[in-house]
Design a protein around this motif. Structure first.
Motif, PDB file in Angstrom:
ATOM      1  N   LEU A 125       0.807  -1.229   0.000  1.00  0.00           N
ATOM      2  CA  LEU A 125       0.000   0.000   0.000  1.00  0.00           C
ATOM      3  C   LEU A 125       0.838   1.276   0.000  1.00  0.00           C
ATOM      4  O   LEU A 125       0.615   2.155  -0.841  1.00  0.00           O
ATOM      5  CB  LEU A 125      -0.965  -0.010   1.190  1.00  0.00           C
ATOM      6  N   PRO A 126       1.800   1.450   0.920  1.00  0.00           N
ATOM      7  CA  PRO A 126       2.551   2.708   0.910  1.00  0.00           C
ATOM      8  C   PRO A 126       3.399   2.894  -0.336  1.00  0.00           C
ATOM      9  O   PRO A 126       3.556   4.016  -0.822  1.00  0.00           O
ATOM     10  CB  PRO A 126       3.413   2.622   2.178  1.00  0.00           C
ATOM     11  N   VAL A 127       3.944   1.806  -0.861  1.00  0.00           N
ATOM     12  CA  VAL A 127       4.767   1.910  -2.068  1.00  0.00           C
ATOM     13  C   VAL A 127       3.910   2.293  -3.267  1.00  0.00           C
ATOM     14  O   VAL A 127       4.289   3.159  -4.070  1.00  0.00           O
ATOM     15  CB  VAL A 127       5.513   0.586  -2.327  1.00  0.00           C
ATOM     16  N   ARG A 128       2.748   1.676  -3.385  1.00  0.00           N
ATOM     17  CA  ARG A 128       1.845   2.038  -4.490  1.00  0.00           C
ATOM     18  C   ARG A 128       1.434   3.499  -4.397  1.00  0.00           C
ATOM     19  O   ARG A 128       1.354   4.204  -5.410  1.00  0.00           O
ATOM     20  CB  ARG A 128       0.592   1.148  -4.471  1.00  0.00           C
ATOM     21  N   TYR A 129       1.160   3.963  -3.174  1.00  0.00           N
ATOM     22  CA  TYR A 129       0.747   5.363  -2.986  1.00  0.00           C
ATOM     23  C   TYR A 129       1.851   6.308  -3.459  1.00  0.00           C
ATOM     24  O   TYR A 129       1.585   7.291  -4.169  1.00  0.00           O
ATOM     25  CB  TYR A 129       0.433   5.616  -1.513  1.00  0.00           C
ATOM     26  N   ILE A 130       3.086   6.034  -3.069  1.00  0.00           N
ATOM     27  CA  ILE A 130       4.203   6.897  -3.466  1.00  0.00           C
ATOM     28  C   ILE A 130       4.355   6.921  -4.981  1.00  0.00           C
ATOM     29  O   ILE A 130       4.553   7.980  -5.586  1.00  0.00           O
ATOM     30  CB  ILE A 130       5.502   6.413  -2.793  1.00  0.00           C
ATOM     31  N   LEU A 131       4.245   5.756  -5.606  1.00  0.00           N
ATOM     32  CA  LEU A 131       4.384   5.681  -7.060  1.00  0.00           C
ATOM     33  C   LEU A 131       3.229   6.367  -7.782  1.00  0.00           C
ATOM     34  O   LEU A 131       3.432   7.091  -8.762  1.00  0.00           O
ATOM     35  CB  LEU A 131       4.486   4.218  -7.497  1.00  0.00           C
ATOM     36  N   GLU A 132       2.016   6.149  -7.304  1.00  0.00           N
ATOM     37  CA  GLU A 132       0.845   6.719  -7.977  1.00  0.00           C
ATOM     38  C   GLU A 132       0.774   8.235  -7.841  1.00  0.00           C
ATOM     39  O   GLU A 132       0.309   8.920  -8.755  1.00  0.00           O
ATOM     40  CB  GLU A 132      -0.428   6.079  -7.409  1.00  0.00           C
ATOM     41  N   GLU A 145      11.483  -9.139   2.339  1.00  0.00           N
ATOM     42  CA  GLU A 145      11.174 -10.556   2.212  1.00  0.00           C
ATOM     43  C   GLU A 145      12.065 -11.172   1.130  1.00  0.00           C
ATOM     44  O   GLU A 145      12.582 -10.445   0.267  1.00  0.00           O
ATOM     45  CB  GLU A 145       9.694 -10.736   1.855  1.00  0.00           C
ATOM     46  N   PRO A 146      12.270 -12.501   1.147  1.00  0.00           N
ATOM     47  CA  PRO A 146      13.140 -13.131   0.146  1.00  0.00           C
ATOM     48  C   PRO A 146      12.733 -12.802  -1.291  1.00  0.00           C
ATOM     49  O   PRO A 146      13.582 -12.514  -2.127  1.00  0.00           O
ATOM     50  CB  PRO A 146      13.001 -14.628   0.450  1.00  0.00           C
ATOM     51  N   ASP A 147      11.443 -12.861  -1.577  1.00  0.00           N
ATOM     52  CA  ASP A 147      10.921 -12.502  -2.895  1.00  0.00           C
ATOM     53  C   ASP A 147       9.968 -11.327  -2.681  1.00  0.00           C
ATOM     54  O   ASP A 147       8.769 -11.512  -2.515  1.00  0.00           O
ATOM     55  CB  ASP A 147      10.215 -13.693  -3.526  1.00  0.00           C
ATOM     56  N   ASP A 148      10.519 -10.123  -2.645  1.00  0.00           N
ATOM     57  CA  ASP A 148       9.785  -8.951  -2.188  1.00  0.00           C
ATOM     58  C   ASP A 148       9.077  -8.256  -3.353  1.00  0.00           C
ATOM     59  O   ASP A 148       9.723  -7.720  -4.256  1.00  0.00           O
ATOM     60  CB  ASP A 148      10.734  -7.982  -1.499  1.00  0.00           C
ATOM     61  N   ALA A 149       7.740  -8.255  -3.313  1.00  0.00           N
ATOM     62  CA  ALA A 149       6.953  -7.649  -4.390  1.00  0.00           C
ATOM     63  C   ALA A 149       7.184  -6.145  -4.492  1.00  0.00           C
ATOM     64  O   ALA A 149       7.070  -5.560  -5.573  1.00  0.00           O
ATOM     65  CB  ALA A 149       5.464  -7.940  -4.181  1.00  0.00           C
ATOM     66  N   ARG A 150       7.503  -5.496  -3.384  1.00  0.00           N
ATOM     67  CA  ARG A 150       7.776  -4.058  -3.412  1.00  0.00           C
ATOM     68  C   ARG A 150       9.027  -3.761  -4.228  1.00  0.00           C
ATOM     69  O   ARG A 150       9.066  -2.800  -5.017  1.00  0.00           O
ATOM     70  CB  ARG A 150       7.933  -3.514  -1.994  1.00  0.00           C
ATOM     71  N   VAL A 151      10.050  -4.571  -4.038  1.00  0.00           N
ATOM     72  CA  VAL A 151      11.289  -4.409  -4.799  1.00  0.00           C
ATOM     73  C   VAL A 151      11.021  -4.589  -6.287  1.00  0.00           C
ATOM     74  O   VAL A 151      11.490  -3.808  -7.123  1.00  0.00           O
ATOM     75  CB  VAL A 151      12.353  -5.412  -4.303  1.00  0.00           C
ATOM     76  N   GLU A 156      10.403  -2.175 -11.656  1.00  0.00           N
ATOM     77  CA  GLU A 156       9.590  -2.040 -12.866  1.00  0.00           C
ATOM     78  C   GLU A 156       9.226  -0.592 -13.153  1.00  0.00           C
ATOM     79  O   GLU A 156       9.158  -0.174 -14.317  1.00  0.00           O
ATOM     80  CB  GLU A 156       8.306  -2.873 -12.723  1.00  0.00           C
ATOM     81  N   GLN A 157       9.003   0.187 -12.101  1.00  0.00           N
ATOM     82  CA  GLN A 157       8.615   1.587 -12.261  1.00  0.00           C
ATOM     83  C   GLN A 157       9.819   2.525 -12.332  1.00  0.00           C
ATOM     84  O   GLN A 157       9.651   3.747 -12.400  1.00  0.00           O
ATOM     85  CB  GLN A 157       7.708   2.006 -11.102  1.00  0.00           C
TER      86      GLN A 157
END
Length: 344
Positions: A125-132, A145-151, A156-157
């Motif tokens: 949520l906070p990462v999406r907010y910053i990007l949007e 996390e080992p496979d971190d979706a935020r990273v 990608e952005q």
């Protein structure tokens, strides 16, 4: 213009309570707006005397750049967003991190904006907010996390970022981490050197990368130094009350451990309370090892064996990494790991 004369003019000008602008500084100094702007940016073609005069007037006026205007002109916000946990934490970890970041940013055009987040909520949520919203030029995140979706999303952005903690992802990214494997290994070694053989670990949550690092060091230490694990089914994300109760129950058992390792200073305080509630004492029936980011543990219970994690230095390293990434430095050059500093 003397400083006293300038102050008199400034006091009259600010009596209107209007926000000072470059135009205000230009009027006060008798310089052009472009010259004032370049002086504040430390342009090499502006003389030192002129720069000092402009800065003096800017300080006395309380001038701050208009971020909206800066963003319109440059496309930059001059903001570094720190996504920071707001969960129960009593030993100043968050404060030390913010101070370290701020120390680096104070010499740059960048400002820190803290985006609070609870670990029980969706970490995206906070990462999406910053990007949007485009509200930052760079991001610092923790609890990796080992496979971190935020990273993955930040890559990608094409958003410059640094993480407090590593991942196991193929994508190379900037990070600063504490060597939790070395901490856990050293903790077991110190407990065994005190004659302890049955050791429990109060670890980080299983979903976080540093859980694996901590357990790897713990298990390697048990093997190398001939100790055994006493299972403990709780982690440092539990409430302090739950940790206290779990440790009390563990210490009342007939097969209670004679050594305990905790992955956070706050958890160590709760664990110590549980040990005492069971009628036992650190340094007598068992020994306790913990990380700490401030010397509070050593003050309140000198018997606790501590390893210092310099969280302020972590903040400095993360700030330097994200600024360097904004400037185009390759991510593989922006990775560092700090070592535990033992109190013994």
């Amino acid at each position: 213009m003397t400083e006293q004369q300038g102050r008199g003019i400034i006091e009259r000008a600010t009596a209107t309570k209007e926000r000072p602008t470059l135009k205000t500084i230009a009027f006060m100094t008798g310089l052009g707006i472009t010259t004032v702007s370049r002086a504040l940016k430390d342009a090499p073609d502006i003389g030192a005397e002129t720069k000092e005069r402009v800065r003096m007037v800017a300080r006395q006026l309380g001038y701050q750049p208009n971020r909206a205007g800066v963003r319109l002109r440059t496309g930059k916000t001059n903001v570094i967003a720190l996504v920071l946990g707001i969960d129960e934490e009593i030993l100043g970890f968050s404060n030390q991190m913010v101070v370290g970041i701020s120390e680096v940013l104070s010499g740059t055009p960048y400002h820190i904006v803290v985006t609070p987040h609870a670990h029980t909520k969706d970490p995206m949520l906070p990462v999406r907010y910053i990007l949007e919203t485009g509200s930052a030029d760079g991001v610092i995140i923790s609890r990796t996390e080992p496979d971190d979706a935020r990273v993955q999303l930040l890559i990608e952005q094409n958003m410059p970022f640094a993480t407090h903690g590593r991942t196991n992802m193929e994508q190379v990214h900037p990070y600063h981490d504490f060597d939790n494997e070395a901490f856990a290994y050293g903790a077991v070694e110190r407990l065994v050197n005190k004659g302890r053989k049955r050791i429990a670990l109060l670890p980080p949550p299983a979903k976080l990368t540093y859980n694996a690092h901590t357990r790897n060091g713990f298990l390697r230490g048990l093997r190398d130094f001939g100790a055994e694990e006493v299972p403990l089914h709780i982690n440092i994300d539990a409430s302090l009350g739950d940790i206290r109760n779990a440790i009390e129950q563990l210490m009342r058992a007939s097969d209670a451990p004679d050594g305990l390792i905790t992955a956070s200073g706050s958890a160590a305080i709760a664990a110590n309370a549980g040990i005492e509630a069971a009628g036992k004492h650190v340094g007598r029936e068992l020994d306790l090892v913990s990380k700490q980011g401030t010397p509070i543990l050593s003050w309140i219970r000198p018997e606790i064996i501590t390893a210092y994690e310099d969280v302020r230095q972590s903040g400095r390293e993360l700030a330097k990494a994200v600024i360097a990434r904004i400037d185009g430095v390759e991510p593989q050059l922006l990775q560092s790991v700090s070592q535990p500093i033992w109190g013994d």
